[in-house]
Scaffold this active site. Structure first.
Site, PDB file in Angstrom:
ATOM      1  N   GLU A  35      -3.979  -9.019  -2.038  1.00  0.00           N
ATOM      2  CA  GLU A  35      -4.867 -10.108  -2.452  1.00  0.00           C
ATOM      3  C   GLU A  35      -4.575 -11.398  -1.717  1.00  0.00           C
ATOM      4  O   GLU A  35      -5.498 -12.102  -1.296  1.00  0.00           O
ATOM      5  CB  GLU A  35      -4.747 -10.332  -3.964  1.00  0.00           C
ATOM      6  CG  GLU A  35      -5.296  -9.183  -4.818  1.00  0.00           C
ATOM      7  CD  GLU A  35      -4.317  -8.033  -5.002  1.00  0.00           C
ATOM      8  OE1 GLU A  35      -3.175  -8.122  -4.498  1.00  0.00           O
ATOM      9  OE2 GLU A  35      -4.694  -7.037  -5.649  1.00  0.00           O
ATOM     10  N   HIS A  41      -3.979  -8.657 -18.206  1.00  0.00           N
ATOM     11  CA  HIS A  41      -5.283  -8.215 -17.695  1.00  0.00           C
ATOM     12  C   HIS A  41      -6.463  -8.908 -18.368  1.00  0.00           C
ATOM     13  O   HIS A  41      -7.597  -8.444 -18.246  1.00  0.00           O
ATOM     14  CB  HIS A  41      -5.435  -6.699 -17.861  1.00  0.00           C
ATOM     15  CG  HIS A  41      -4.926  -5.920 -16.677  1.00  0.00           C
ATOM     16  ND1 HIS A  41      -3.702  -6.147 -16.112  1.00  0.00           N
ATOM     17  CD2 HIS A  41      -5.479  -4.923 -15.947  1.00  0.00           C
ATOM     18  CE1 HIS A  41      -3.523  -5.313 -15.097  1.00  0.00           C
ATOM     19  NE2 HIS A  41      -4.587  -4.559 -14.975  1.00  0.00           N
TER      20      HIS A  41
HETATM   21  C1  LIG Z   1      -2.319  -7.198  -8.036  1.00  0.00           C
HETATM   22  C2  LIG Z   1      -3.221  -6.140  -8.572  1.00  0.00           C
HETATM   23  N1  LIG Z   1      -4.329  -5.824  -7.887  1.00  0.00           N
HETATM   24  C3  LIG Z   1      -5.147  -4.857  -8.344  1.00  0.00           C
HETATM   25  C4  LIG Z   1      -4.867  -4.206  -9.505  1.00  0.00           C
HETATM   26  C5  LIG Z   1      -5.798  -3.119 -10.042  1.00  0.00           C
HETATM   27  N2  LIG Z   1      -5.115  -1.828  -9.883  1.00  0.00           N
HETATM   28  C6  LIG Z   1      -4.440  -1.253 -10.885  1.00  0.00           C
HETATM   29  S1  LIG Z   1      -3.688   0.156 -10.419  1.00  0.00           S
HETATM   30  C7  LIG Z   1      -4.299   0.036  -8.867  1.00  0.00           C
HETATM   31  C8  LIG Z   1      -4.001   1.091  -7.853  1.00  0.00           C
HETATM   32  C9  LIG Z   1      -2.582   1.144  -7.474  1.00  0.00           C
HETATM   33  O1  LIG Z   1      -2.405   2.177  -6.564  1.00  0.00           O
HETATM   34  P1  LIG Z   1      -0.975   2.739  -6.295  1.00  0.00           P
HETATM   35  O2  LIG Z   1       0.007   1.611  -6.165  1.00  0.00           O
HETATM   36  O3  LIG Z   1      -1.060   3.668  -5.151  1.00  0.00           O
HETATM   37  O4  LIG Z   1      -0.600   3.491  -7.646  1.00  0.00           O
HETATM   38  P2  LIG Z   1      -1.330   4.747  -8.323  1.00  0.00           P
HETATM   39  O5  LIG Z   1      -2.316   4.188  -9.302  1.00  0.00           O
HETATM   40  O6  LIG Z   1      -1.973   5.539  -7.257  1.00  0.00           O
HETATM   41  O7  LIG Z   1      -0.250   5.478  -9.036  1.00  0.00           O
HETATM   42  C10 LIG Z   1      -5.073  -1.107  -8.726  1.00  0.00           C
HETATM   43  C11 LIG Z   1      -5.764  -1.505  -7.497  1.00  0.00           C
HETATM   44  C12 LIG Z   1      -3.732  -4.595 -10.207  1.00  0.00           C
HETATM   45  N3  LIG Z   1      -3.402  -4.034 -11.377  1.00  0.00           N
HETATM   46  N4  LIG Z   1      -2.907  -5.541  -9.712  1.00  0.00           N
END
Ligand SMILES: Cc1ncc(C[n+]2csc(CCOP(=O)(O)OP(=O)(O)O)c2C)c(N)n1
Lengths: 357, 339
Positions: free
Chosen positions: A63, A132
């Site tokens: 971000e 959130h």
């Molecule tokens: C700073 C931030 N940006 C976006 C999100 C929304 N979000 C929650 S989980 C996620 C995906 C994370 O992917 P990864 O780190 O690969 O973990 P996975 O869910 O695949 O286990 C996103 C974009 C968030 N929670 N925090």
């Protein structure tokens, strides 16, 4: 023939983005999940197919960096719209937004500009919890050089989005997620919106309710029920958080005998209500004829558990009962509250809205 | 060293426990009593279990939004996890956090939180403090000769995803962790997706662990669906970190079966390649381990059925306990704003 249509707030945003992509060849729409199957609560649906994957795109989970990258692109003449599904994620962009985007035009003597829109979503629901569901509008609005708007109606959502994209300044466009479902009229031929000025949502002469974002809907609900008891509330939707329209509030107070209630969807210390009140007092102190009321969230984070979170959020009931107190009509409180009470849990805006999102 | 036979059986049991608990959560989620966003780790159990097998209660774990497996593998309390999902006062955060925020200090599970990347530097800070306490630096003593820690120390583990690896804070933390040679394990669960966005839309084609290695720490990759492989890699990494060899990085390849957030499957949405999920299901960490156990005659059907029965009872009892939880008092909402 004017093209006035009924659509939901979410659809109005989609349509504005669609029209803007057609109107501004330099516009980009970028954000985590923009082209994914859920398309940011369906607000970016079909846009990639129509306008191309170069202009409508996903991004890495970065971000801060991506905000800076969009600022750089904006400096070079693009019009990026960057989307954060929660305002909490925009906190990672704060350095770029505050130190660069908001200062650039000023710092370089007006020679450069940053036509950037950041779309962020606030609001409660389904146990979003402390990280959130924050409401940080006032914090962002404190930054000179950043425009912050919170449209409430579908019509405003449409026109404000177009105006924000056309604007040559960084604009934070804040959507309350519960507004997405609400249907309203969108008149595409209406005159272009400015990113300042409040709107009168309901005319009245007994009390002025000045509200922000989803709280304007709650104020309208309260006003509708109060009207059944012969109380005529005027509802102002403040809409623009960084350009608070105190003149409209003062004008309304002249009609309503100086009785003001302000409602904001934010915790007390982060409420734009305080800002509005202090500006009003400084500019039009004599327009208030009795102590004003402020309906806001408690000044602590919201816990996840719905058993307690249900008691965190004030709404139409609290607004109505405060109004009755202000008007010395507390004998009506029980029946008004009774009429406003809903059996829906407060983590659900309507019955079609079920978890997890 | 590959896990001894008793260990492999134990690893299987731990994975099965997470799987069955997650399945039970998914089944009951439809009742709409667990009213919080819930990210299940079905399909990814081997990583939490294979890593945590080498940790003591004194070792600490930090996690992210997908934290149930990490919490359980570290010895977190299942009934209190469930109570937390239901929003009851008996939950591990008193109902304040829900699925996305867990803690169990008795088990050495410090915290999981849902802002992606948020806990990564915290884990490093924790490891730094452990290191300083160990060396006496925190007490103002002269630092240990050569800067090396003389004996085994507590380690800290941070679990995160491939998406998190894109966050700036990740790289800032890697830099500091290597600079200070922290007793810290970075465990990257590479499941290829961030919500529904595939890796190729977010990162150029290169290996995550190699980027980490370029920071100057020991980094390897492995099959995150083979608990024996995770176990071996983690054993070496934990030993290195304990013995003062600095931070370690494991990139473990795996796949999430259910939707990103919620109890259902979402393969119909079409964001995964056709057949991708099915292929990963064939590589199920539990199926593979069970096959190994049976092939090597380390276990038999009867014993596995007994495990299932035992777990079914445990999970049933955990739900029964959680469902009898009490609603947090409305006034409790105001508590703990300040310490
Ligand atoms: C700073 C931030 N940006 C976006 C999100 C929304 N979000 C929650 S989980 C996620 C995906 C994370 O992917 P990864 O780190 O690969 O973990 P996975 O869910 O695949 O286990 C996103 C974009 C968030 N929670 N925090």
């Amino acid at each position: 023939m004017r093209d006035v249509r009924l659509m939901s707030y979410g659809e109005a945003i989609r349509e504005a983005l669609d029209d803007a992509l057609a109107q501004f060849p330099d516009m980009l729409l970028i954000g985590e999940g923009v082209p994914d199957p859920k398309t940011i609560f369906a607000t970016t649906q079909g846009l990639r197919e129509k306008h191309g994957a170069d202009r409508v795109l996903d991004m890495p989970l970065a971000e801060n960096g991506m905000t800076g990258i969009c600022i750089g692109a904006a400096l070079a003449g693009m019009r990026p719209v960057l989307v954060h599904q929660r305002i909490d994620f925009a906190l990672l962009s704060v350095d770029q937004l505050v130190n660069n985007a908001a200062k650039w035009h000023y710092m370089f003597d007006g020679q450069q500009q940053v036509p950037l829109v950041i779309r962020v979503i606030i609001g409660r629901g389904w146990g979003q919890g402390p990280q959130h569901s924050q409401s940080l509008q006032a914090m962002f609005a404190q930054v000179p050089g950043l425009k912050v708007v919170m449209p409430t109606t579908a019509g405003d959502a449409y026109h404000f989005m177009l105006a924000a994209i056309a604007d040559n300044n960084p604009v934070l466009f804040i959507e309350h997620r519960w507004l997405h479902h609400i249907i309203g009229e969108v008149d595409k031929q209406a005159p272009a919106a400015g990113l300042d000025g409040a709107a009168v949502m309901r005319e009245g002469r007994d009390v002025t309710l000045a509200a922000f974002s989803h709280m304007s809907i709650e104020a309208l609900k309260a006003a509708t029920t109060l009207a059944e008891h012969g109380i005529d509330a005027e509802v102002l939707d403040m809409r623009c958080v960084s350009a608070l329209d105190v003149e409209s509030v003062a004008a309304s107070l002249a009609k309503t005998g100086g009785k003001l209630l302000i409602a904001d969807c934010a915790p007390e210390m982060a409420s734009s209500g305080h800002q509005l009140l202090s500006k009003l007092v400084l500019a039009h102190g004599d327009s208030l004829k009795q102590a004003p009321r402020l309906i806001v969230y408690p000044n602590h984070p919201v816990p996840t558990s719905h058993y307690v979170a249900n008691h965190y959020y004030p709404g139409a009931e609290q607004i109505a009962s405060a109004v009755l107190e202000m008007l010395g009509r507390s004998e009506l409180t029980a029946s008004v509250i009774g009429a406003l009470q809903s059996d829906l849990p407060k983590d659900q805006p309507d019955r079609s809205f079920v978890g997890p999102f | 060293m590959s896990p001894a036979s008793a260990d492999l059986k134990h690893l299987y049991y731990q994975m099965l426990r997470i799987r069955r608990a997650e399945e039970a959560i998914a089944r009951r989620y439809a009742e709409q009593q667990m009213r919080c966003p819930t990210h299940l780790c079905i399909g990814e159990e081997a990583i939490a279990v294979g890593v945590c097998a080498h940790l003591t209660v004194q070792d600490k774990v930090f996690s992210n939004h997908r934290g149930h497996g990490h919490y359980l593998a570290k010895g977190g309390d299942l009934p209190r996890l469930l109570a937390e999902l239901y929003g009851f006062a008996e939950g591990c955060c008193g109902g304040r956090g829900g699925s996305m925020h867990l803690t169990d200090l008795d088990a050495g599970f410090v915290a999981s939180t849902p802002i992606v990347g948020g806990t990564v530097p915290l884990a490093a800070g924790y490891a730094w403090a452990e290191q300083m306490k160990k060396s006496g630096a925190a007490q103002g003593c002269a630092s240990v000769a050569g800067g090396r820690m003389p004996e085994a120390t507590n380690v800290v583990v941070i679990f995160f995803g491939d998406g998190c690896f894109e966050e700036g804070v990740m790289h800032e933390t890697l830099n500091f962790a290597v600079l200070k040679q922290l007793p810290l394990l970075f465990i990257c669960e590479n499941n290829q997706y961030s919500v529904m966005t595939p890796l190729a839309e977010r990162q150029p084609k290169r290996d995550i662990y190699k980027i980490a290695a370029a920071h100057g720490l020991h980094a390897v990759s492995g099959d995150g669906n083979r608990v024996d492989e995770v176990y071996e890699l983690a054993q070496a990494a934990v030993a290195n970190a304990r013995n003062g060899l600095g931070p370690q990085f494991l990139e473990l390849h795996t796949h999430r079966w259910p939707e990103h957030c919620g109890p259902n499957e979402d393969d119909d949405l079409g964001y995964r390649n056709p057949g991708e999920l099915a292929a990963w299901k064939l590589r199920c960490p539990l199926l593979q381990t069970r096959q190994t156990l049976l092939d090597a005659q380390l276990s038999d059907d009867a014993e596995i059925i007994q495990m299932e029965t035992c777990l079914a009872l445990e999970i049933e009892q955990a739900f029964a306990w959680a469902l009898q939880g009490t609603r947090p008092k409305i006034d409790s909402m105001r508590q703990h704003l300040y310490a």
